[in-house]
Design a protein around this motif. Sequence first.
Motif, short mmCIF file in Angstrom:
data_model
loop_
_atom_site.label_atom_id
_atom_site.label_comp_id
_atom_site.label_asym_id
_atom_site.label_seq_id
_atom_site.Cartn_x
_atom_site.Cartn_y
_atom_site.Cartn_z
N VAL A 175 0.86 -1.23 0.15
CA VAL A 175 0.19 0.00 -0.14
C VAL A 175 0.88 1.27 -0.09
O VAL A 175 0.72 2.06 -0.64
CB VAL A 175 -0.92 -0.06 1.33
CG1 VAL A 175 -1.74 1.33 1.35
CG2 VAL A 175 -2.05 -1.14 1.10
N ASN A 176 1.95 1.10 0.78
CA ASN A 176 2.78 2.27 0.96
C ASN A 176 3.44 2.76 -0.42
O ASN A 176 3.43 3.83 -0.93
CB ASN A 176 3.85 1.93 1.92
CG ASN A 176 4.63 3.29 2.15
OD1 ASN A 176 4.08 4.18 2.31
ND2 ASN A 176 6.05 2.87 2.73
N TYR A 177 3.91 1.52 -1.06
CA TYR A 177 4.50 1.84 -2.45
C TYR A 177 3.52 2.40 -3.46
O TYR A 177 3.89 3.16 -4.31
CB TYR A 177 5.27 0.43 -3.06
CG TYR A 177 6.39 -0.03 -2.41
CD1 TYR A 177 7.40 0.80 -2.32
CD2 TYR A 177 6.74 -1.46 -2.13
CE1 TYR A 177 8.67 0.50 -1.69
CE2 TYR A 177 7.89 -1.82 -1.60
CZ TYR A 177 8.74 -0.83 -1.34
OH TYR A 177 10.18 -1.19 -0.90
N SER A 178 2.31 1.91 -3.32
CA SER A 178 1.33 2.28 -4.41
C SER A 178 0.95 3.78 -4.48
O SER A 178 0.38 4.25 -5.35
CB SER A 178 -0.01 1.26 -4.05
OG SER A 178 -0.61 1.97 -2.94
N LEU A 227 -3.00 8.83 -5.83
CA LEU A 227 -3.72 7.95 -6.43
C LEU A 227 -3.35 7.66 -7.81
O LEU A 227 -4.03 7.00 -8.69
CB LEU A 227 -5.40 7.75 -6.41
CG LEU A 227 -5.83 7.76 -4.87
CD1 LEU A 227 -7.48 7.76 -5.01
CD2 LEU A 227 -5.29 6.51 -4.18
N GLU A 228 -2.13 8.32 -8.51
CA GLU A 228 -1.77 8.57 -9.56
C GLU A 228 -1.60 7.28 -10.26
O GLU A 228 -2.02 6.85 -11.48
CB GLU A 228 -0.59 9.22 -9.58
CG GLU A 228 -0.32 10.10 -10.83
CD GLU A 228 1.00 10.66 -10.75
OE1 GLU A 228 2.09 10.43 -11.50
OE2 GLU A 228 0.88 11.69 -9.88
N TRP A 229 -1.04 6.30 -9.35
CA TRP A 229 -0.55 5.05 -10.30
C TRP A 229 -2.06 4.11 -10.33
O TRP A 229 -1.91 3.49 -11.17
CB TRP A 229 0.29 4.16 -8.98
CG TRP A 229 1.73 4.94 -8.79
CD1 TRP A 229 2.31 5.09 -7.80
CD2 TRP A 229 2.49 5.29 -9.77
NE1 TRP A 229 3.46 5.67 -7.98
CE2 TRP A 229 3.57 5.82 -9.26
CE3 TRP A 229 2.41 5.14 -11.26
CZ2 TRP A 229 4.70 6.08 -9.87
CZ3 TRP A 229 3.48 5.83 -12.09
CH2 TRP A 229 4.65 6.51 -11.54
N PHE A 230 -2.84 4.34 -9.37
CA PHE A 230 -4.28 3.50 -9.52
C PHE A 230 -4.82 3.80 -10.97
O PHE A 230 -5.19 3.32 -11.81
CB PHE A 230 -5.16 3.56 -8.16
CG PHE A 230 -4.44 2.88 -7.15
CD1 PHE A 230 -5.23 1.66 -6.81
CD2 PHE A 230 -3.85 3.48 -6.30
CE1 PHE A 230 -4.63 0.91 -5.94
CE2 PHE A 230 -3.23 2.91 -5.27
CZ PHE A 230 -3.70 1.56 -5.09
N ASP A 231 -4.76 5.38 -10.94
CA ASP A 231 -5.44 5.89 -12.06
C ASP A 231 -4.73 5.59 -13.55
O ASP A 231 -5.38 4.89 -14.35
CB ASP A 231 -5.39 7.44 -12.14
CG ASP A 231 -6.09 8.16 -13.09
OD1 ASP A 231 -7.41 7.86 -13.09
OD2 ASP A 231 -5.62 9.01 -13.68
N GLU A 232 -3.42 5.37 -13.37
CA GLU A 232 -2.88 5.00 -14.58
C GLU A 232 -2.91 3.56 -14.79
O GLU A 232 -3.14 3.26 -16.01
CB GLU A 232 -0.99 5.31 -14.30
CG GLU A 232 -0.22 4.97 -15.59
CD GLU A 232 1.09 4.99 -15.43
OE1 GLU A 232 1.73 6.04 -14.59
OE2 GLU A 232 2.09 4.13 -15.84
N ASP A 276 9.40 -0.90 -11.61
CA ASP A 276 8.36 0.09 -11.21
C ASP A 276 7.44 -0.39 -10.23
O ASP A 276 6.40 -0.71 -10.20
CB ASP A 276 7.12 0.25 -12.72
CG ASP A 276 7.92 0.69 -13.75
OD1 ASP A 276 8.90 1.54 -13.53
OD2 ASP A 276 7.54 0.41 -14.93
N LEU A 277 8.11 0.27 -8.93
CA LEU A 277 7.41 -0.24 -7.61
C LEU A 277 5.82 0.14 -7.56
O LEU A 277 5.10 -0.51 -7.18
CB LEU A 277 8.29 -0.02 -6.64
CG LEU A 277 9.44 -0.79 -6.33
CD1 LEU A 277 10.25 -0.61 -5.22
CD2 LEU A 277 9.18 -2.44 -6.36
N GLY A 278 5.77 1.39 -7.85
CA GLY A 278 4.47 2.19 -7.64
C GLY A 278 3.46 1.50 -8.41
O GLY A 278 2.56 1.19 -8.01
N PRO A 279 3.48 1.32 -9.67
CA PRO A 279 2.44 0.87 -10.61
C PRO A 279 2.30 -0.67 -10.08
O PRO A 279 1.04 -0.87 -10.16
CB PRO A 279 3.30 1.12 -12.08
CG PRO A 279 4.10 2.22 -11.88
CD PRO A 279 4.67 2.29 -10.56
#
Lengths: 360, 289
Positions: free
Chosen positions: B32-35, B50-55, B255-258
């Motif tokens: 969750v932290n990375y995301s 929430l940028e990564w979720f959006d992407e 790409d840890l976040g995405p």
Amino acid sequence: MARITLENLAHSYLPNPQGEEDFALKELNHDWIDGEAYALLGASGCGKSTLLNIISGLLEPSQGRILFDGQDVTHAPTAERNIAQVFQFPVVYDTMTVRENLAFPLKNRGEDASYVARRVQEIARMIGMEDVLDRRARGLTADAKQKISLGRGMVREDVNALLFDEPLTVIDPHMKWELRTQLKSLHHEFGHTMIYVTHDQTEALTFADKVVVMYDGRVVQIGTPEELFERPAHTFVGYFIGSPGMNVLPATVTGHRATLAGHEVALGRDFGRPEGNVALGVRPEYLRLGAEGLPVTVKRVEDVGRHKIVRAELFGQEISVIAAEDEEIGADQTRVSFDPARINVYANDWRVTPQGQGGA
Amino acid sequence: MEKTVNQKAWFLVLPVLILVAFSAVIPLMTVVNYSVQDTFGNNQFFWAGLEWFDEMLHSERMWDALGRQLLFSGIILAIEIPLGVFVALNMPKSGFWSSLCLVLMSLPLLIPWNVVGTIWQIFGRVDIGLLGHTLDALGIDYNYTQDTLAAWVTIVVMDVWHWTSLVALLAFAGLKSIPDAFYQAAKIDQASRWKVFRYIELPKMMGVLMIAILLRFMDSFMIYTEPFVVTGGGPGNATTLLSIDLVKMALGQFDLGPAAAFSIMYFLVILLISWVFYTVMTTIDRREG
């Protein structure tokens, strides 16, 4: 409806039965008369269900033949025998409604819809389930399920025989009486040949015209309830039927007299000189405690309400005596007397026929 | 009655709490932290919201992988469940042959996933594999490293080989629990073979089949090792299932976040489908009851 004949029938669950003890059902010849109600009575594991399954075709006998109205059906599958059978534990088709369950055997035979509907309604009335016809069978209680099983067994009118394999085991006692009465009235009404397997003597004696008593894979006696009670053909019958069972007392018998541990007892009839293990069989109902007879020691008294059961010791052997409810069992009652006309004599467990009395 | 208060009892629960924390809660929270953060290396993280979720939600790559994944799970369920039931129905019911069948059928279940993948990877090779070579010799154009259909057929057949036994064993257990009297009654009632299956066997198997479907769905939806060993996700992206894609993104591209956002959604999808499935099945069950 048919007369069912068993010819030299025997069955073993072993592939190569050697001696007689390998047979679960020992050789048997019997005619089941068309339209009679029979009870097959015996302890668990005596071959009752084996015999029933052979008649219905679920099991093929190791030897012998089965005839329906003279026609050999020994190797015919169940379907061709046109038999209905109800099992010990309820068998219902869970996903079907009660109505569909009852209609199932008829639909499988391609009966037409209006007949099926009418017949299902009749049976539902008989088993008292008209108001739950459209419920699924799954959620019902065990005795409701068993009523459905009974209903499914009775729904076909043209069956050769109706077989019941201890069908009332899971049913509540008060319901038992009701269903048994219904089965009996059904029998009077339609006259099907019925064979009812049970280990409960009350059930057997109240249901059947003729009771077939089995012991250790063998039919030991076939008779009316009265015959079984008065003249048990085998000590097992004496012991199994009656509550408590018959007293069996080792003795020697010569003609009209028996000798029990040195004491003489008069027999009402002449029994000749039986050989082997000779014993007297006397039902507790025909023993009387009092001031005369053989010396006994009373051990305890069980008051069952309508009479008293006295457990006593006679020459070191346990005997039971039935005394009237109002009879006082006191210290002076140290002797027991027998009703001479009611004494049966057994040699090697089989009844000895008194001389000059034929088969009676 | 007076109750004794003893707070020391908490110590009894502590080991479980620690175990669950390290095995589930902390890793999940790390994800969750990375995301919700971005990093350019150097262990420096920036808030990304929430940028990564959006992407990810708008990423064609993820939707394609999800599509492939659903297709894969759908196919293997459609094959394994009926096939497993069929096998169970035709197994010897008791005796030596029954035991032998059970042992033989359990074998694939005992083989490590990695080894299953390797077996099929070699089995299907055109140059040295028995299957691949035979098909090639028969004139069938089969090459799972180049042909999408061949690759799919290979991983589906592999999964069927690996897991049908599980369904069969469960179904067999369900069948064994049916008392003989049911079959006898059916004979007396003159029910056809089909009706015996439809009205006796299937209803009695429903419970275990439900578990089988749920297990096979969850497992197949998370499948990674076997297809990865066989095809590596190829040819192209043809067999890149969700988990393979996730690993590529997280470890291959780092790409840890995405990847973190992706895996959270992945987790939610499994949870959602399992929940829907379970609810539907239990509702049907209750309505029938």
